[in-house]
Design an enzyme around this catalytic site. Structure first.
Site, PDB file in Angstrom:
ATOM      1  N   GLY A 196      22.068  46.247  44.926  1.00  0.00           N
ATOM      2  CA  GLY A 196      22.097  47.033  43.702  1.00  0.00           C
ATOM      3  C   GLY A 196      22.446  48.491  43.938  1.00  0.00           C
ATOM      4  O   GLY A 196      23.316  49.053  43.258  1.00  0.00           O
ATOM      5  N   GLY A 255      19.665  40.354  44.886  1.00  0.00           N
ATOM      6  CA  GLY A 255      18.883  39.399  45.675  1.00  0.00           C
ATOM      7  C   GLY A 255      19.718  38.211  46.116  1.00  0.00           C
ATOM      8  O   GLY A 255      19.634  37.764  47.263  1.00  0.00           O
ATOM      9  N   LYS A 306      14.150  50.002  54.293  1.00  0.00           N
ATOM     10  CA  LYS A 306      13.350  49.409  55.368  1.00  0.00           C
ATOM     11  C   LYS A 306      14.051  48.288  56.113  1.00  0.00           C
ATOM     12  O   LYS A 306      14.768  47.486  55.531  1.00  0.00           O
ATOM     13  CB  LYS A 306      12.066  48.822  54.765  1.00  0.00           C
ATOM     14  CG  LYS A 306      11.147  49.864  54.213  1.00  0.00           C
ATOM     15  CD  LYS A 306       9.773  49.236  54.026  1.00  0.00           C
ATOM     16  CE  LYS A 306       8.968  49.961  52.989  1.00  0.00           C
ATOM     17  NZ  LYS A 306       8.576  49.098  51.877  1.00  0.00           N
ATOM     18  N   ARG A 342      27.243  43.099  32.157  1.00  0.00           N
ATOM     19  CA  ARG A 342      27.054  41.678  32.466  1.00  0.00           C
ATOM     20  C   ARG A 342      27.625  40.775  31.367  1.00  0.00           C
ATOM     21  O   ARG A 342      28.091  39.670  31.652  1.00  0.00           O
ATOM     22  CB  ARG A 342      25.578  41.376  32.682  1.00  0.00           C
ATOM     23  CG  ARG A 342      25.120  41.938  34.010  1.00  0.00           C
ATOM     24  CD  ARG A 342      23.663  41.723  34.260  1.00  0.00           C
ATOM     25  NE  ARG A 342      23.356  42.069  35.644  1.00  0.00           N
ATOM     26  CZ  ARG A 342      22.140  42.235  36.112  1.00  0.00           C
ATOM     27  NH1 ARG A 342      21.099  42.092  35.322  1.00  0.00           N
ATOM     28  NH2 ARG A 342      21.958  42.538  37.383  1.00  0.00           N
TER      29      ARG A 342
HETATM   30  P1  ADP Z   1      20.522  48.105  48.131  1.00  0.00           P
HETATM   31  O1  ADP Z   1      19.924  48.090  46.735  1.00  0.00           O
HETATM   32  O2  ADP Z   1      21.968  48.547  48.126  1.00  0.00           O
HETATM   33  O3  ADP Z   1      20.304  46.805  48.850  1.00  0.00           O
HETATM   34  P2  ADP Z   1      18.142  49.302  49.263  1.00  0.00           P
HETATM   35  O4  ADP Z   1      17.396  49.041  48.008  1.00  0.00           O
HETATM   36  O5  ADP Z   1      17.818  48.518  50.466  1.00  0.00           O
HETATM   37  O6  ADP Z   1      19.740  49.239  48.968  1.00  0.00           O
HETATM   38  O7  ADP Z   1      17.936  50.837  49.683  1.00  0.00           O
HETATM   39  C1  ADP Z   1      18.271  51.911  48.860  1.00  0.00           C
HETATM   40  C2  ADP Z   1      17.319  53.064  49.045  1.00  0.00           C
HETATM   41  O8  ADP Z   1      17.201  53.477  50.396  1.00  0.00           O
HETATM   42  C3  ADP Z   1      17.810  54.271  48.285  1.00  0.00           C
HETATM   43  O9  ADP Z   1      16.915  54.544  47.238  1.00  0.00           O
HETATM   44  C4  ADP Z   1      17.824  55.387  49.324  1.00  0.00           C
HETATM   45  O10 ADP Z   1      17.331  56.622  48.833  1.00  0.00           O
HETATM   46  C5  ADP Z   1      16.914  54.860  50.406  1.00  0.00           C
HETATM   47  N1  ADP Z   1      17.223  55.476  51.708  1.00  0.00           N
HETATM   48  C6  ADP Z   1      18.407  55.520  52.339  1.00  0.00           C
HETATM   49  N2  ADP Z   1      18.329  56.221  53.491  1.00  0.00           N
HETATM   50  C7  ADP Z   1      17.049  56.634  53.609  1.00  0.00           C
HETATM   51  C8  ADP Z   1      16.334  57.413  54.591  1.00  0.00           C
HETATM   52  N3  ADP Z   1      16.944  57.901  55.675  1.00  0.00           N
HETATM   53  N4  ADP Z   1      15.025  57.646  54.373  1.00  0.00           N
HETATM   54  C9  ADP Z   1      14.413  57.157  53.265  1.00  0.00           C
HETATM   55  N5  ADP Z   1      15.021  56.410  52.326  1.00  0.00           N
HETATM   56  C10 ADP Z   1      16.327  56.162  52.470  1.00  0.00           C
HETATM   57 MG    MG Z   2      17.853  48.389  46.011  1.00  0.00          MG
END
Ligand code: ADP
Ligand code: MG
Length: 399
Positions: free
Chosen positions: A356, A379, A199, A38
């Site tokens: 992230g 975010g 989720k 950063r």
């Molecule tokens: P980002 O940070 O890119 O926005 P998220 O924080 O929403 O992504 O989600 C990332 C997490 O989702 C990871 O830790 C990953 O392990 C989890 N994940 C992905 N697919 C599944 C799944 N099928 N079941 C449970 N967790 C999952």
């Molecule tokens: Mg995340």
């Protein structure tokens, strides 16, 4: 939101004192910076200002001191690293807007840089207290915001200060709004968005907003199973947002009404239990979504789905990706995320990655330099995709 904002190139900074909001919220371990990414990212804006005869008063938050004076969250470590990277002295103020900051800011000469203490040492910062905003503004002639990662917050140093000073953006925010702003307002088509992660509820408004804009919406990761359940498939023990079944049905219908192709997994890589530890050994089977074993949970997209998603990405002219396709932290469950990252890298398209974990996946997998833009704010980039107005950007002068 208007994405056409003035930048430091649109104003005269010579001989001016510039209050520069940076994102110096770097990870620390035992008092040492573990990644200076950063700080490095802030250099082009800082160098431009110094080279053009401005005196730079930089500020940032770090961690969550919640208005308390926490020495372990002092920005002094950042000043030291920044000084090494810039090859010049970086003065450090002992406070944010107190006597020391005021005296050092007043004495600052063109070409010199001063760093204020952690803005969140002040109680007023996260409350967007006008007194703090005014005190920050009194140190400078111009406000430059370059902290995209904090632009979704209306705090004194990210937005409030712009009530009292002419405000423009630095190069980091300029890049975020020009690339993401264009993708959302005037994208080259086909425009494909890929959403994944855990989720559905994390990304509700993003799904809703993207359905207004994209030609194809691809859903993977844990959130795909609530959509599959909403379509009547058995999902075994896969992750389910049971309160969001109705919402998923609405989104499936909205996609149909808008003529948006909504792609869901056709097969999944499943296991008897979530890997523990997360990167530990795991036995998996690949099952089509209409024959998901009841005692298993889906942890990645299957081979056929990878192919389907990669083909859609390769045909796109604009791609936005947020959220991994599976539990990519485990090498056995990373193939889906790798396939999507690779398709992005190969696509002849403007490719944007936000979030992230998705950004980390691109970097870990070595695709980062083939992506048009990896957003620096998790975010903030989500709120951007939701179509929300970001206070740290809305407060800047329009072109
Ligand atoms: P980002 O940070 O890119 O926005 P998220 O924080 O929403 O992504 O989600 C990332 C997490 O989702 C990871 O830790 C990953 O392990 C989890 N994940 C992905 N697919 C599944 C799944 N099928 N079941 C449970 N967790 C999952
Ligand atoms: Mg995340």
């Amino acid at each position: 939101m208007n994405y056409n904002k003035k930048s430091i190139e649109d104003i005269d900074v010579r001989g001016k004192k510039v209050l520069l909001r940076c994102d110096f919220n770097v990870p620390l371990k035992a008092g040492k910076i573990t990644s200076d990414k950063r700080i490095v990212a802030a250099l082009p804006t800082i160098r431009y200002l110094l080279d053009h005869g401005a005196a730079v008063i930089a500020c940032s938050h770090m961690g969550k001191p919640k208005g308390e004076w926490k020495p372990e969250l002092s920005l002094a470590v950042v000043a030291a690293r920044l000084s090494e990277l810039l090859g010049q002295e970086v003065l450090m103020a002992k406070d944010v807007v107190g006597e020391d900051a005021q005296a050092k800011a007043a004495a600052l000469q063109p070409g010199q840089i001063l760093l204020l203490e952690n803005t969140r040492f002040m109680k007023g910062e996260t409350k967007n207290d006008p007194e703090l905003s005014k005190a920050l503004a009194s140190l400078a002639d111009i406000f430059v915001n370059d902290a995209f990662g904090s632009a979704h917050r209306a705090h004194s140093s990210t937005a409030g200060v712009a009530d009292y000073l002419p405000a423009v953006c630095g190069f980091l925010i300029q890049k975020e709004i020009s690339i993401m702003g264009k993708a959302l307002s005037d994208p080259a088509r086909p425009f494909v968005a890929i959403l994944g992660g855990a989720k559905v509820s994390d990304k509700l408004n993003v799904i809703n907003n993207l359905l207004e804009k994209v030609d194809t919406l691809i859903i993977g990761g844990g959130m795909a199973f609530t959509f599959l359940a909403a379509q009547g498939y058995g999902i075994g023990k896969s992750m389910l947002d049971s309160e969001k079944l109705g919402y998923c049905k609405d989104m499936l219908q909205k996609a149909q009404e808008k003529g948006v192709k909504l792609l869901l997994p056709v097969d999944t890589v499943a296991a008897k239990a979530f890997p523990d530890p997360i990167d530990g050994p795991i036995e998996t089977v690949t099952a089509p979504v209409d024959a998901m074993p009841e005692d298993m949970l889906g942890l990645d997209i299957g081979e056929k789905t990878r192919q389907l998603y990669a083909d859609a990405v390769r045909a796109a002219k604009t791609v936005v990706w947020n959220g991994p396709m599976g539990v990519f932290e485990n090498p056995t469950l990373a193939a889906g995320t790798i396939a999507v990252a690779q398709a992005l890298a190969e696509a002849d398209a403007v490719t944007i990655v936000g979030g992230g974990d998705s950004a980390a996946a691109c970097e870990q997998l070595g695709f980062a330099d083939k992506i048009t833009h990896i957003s620096t704010g998790g975010g903030a980039s989500l709120e951007f995709l939701e179509g929300l107005e970001l206070p740290g950007i809305a407060c800047l002068q329009d072109k």
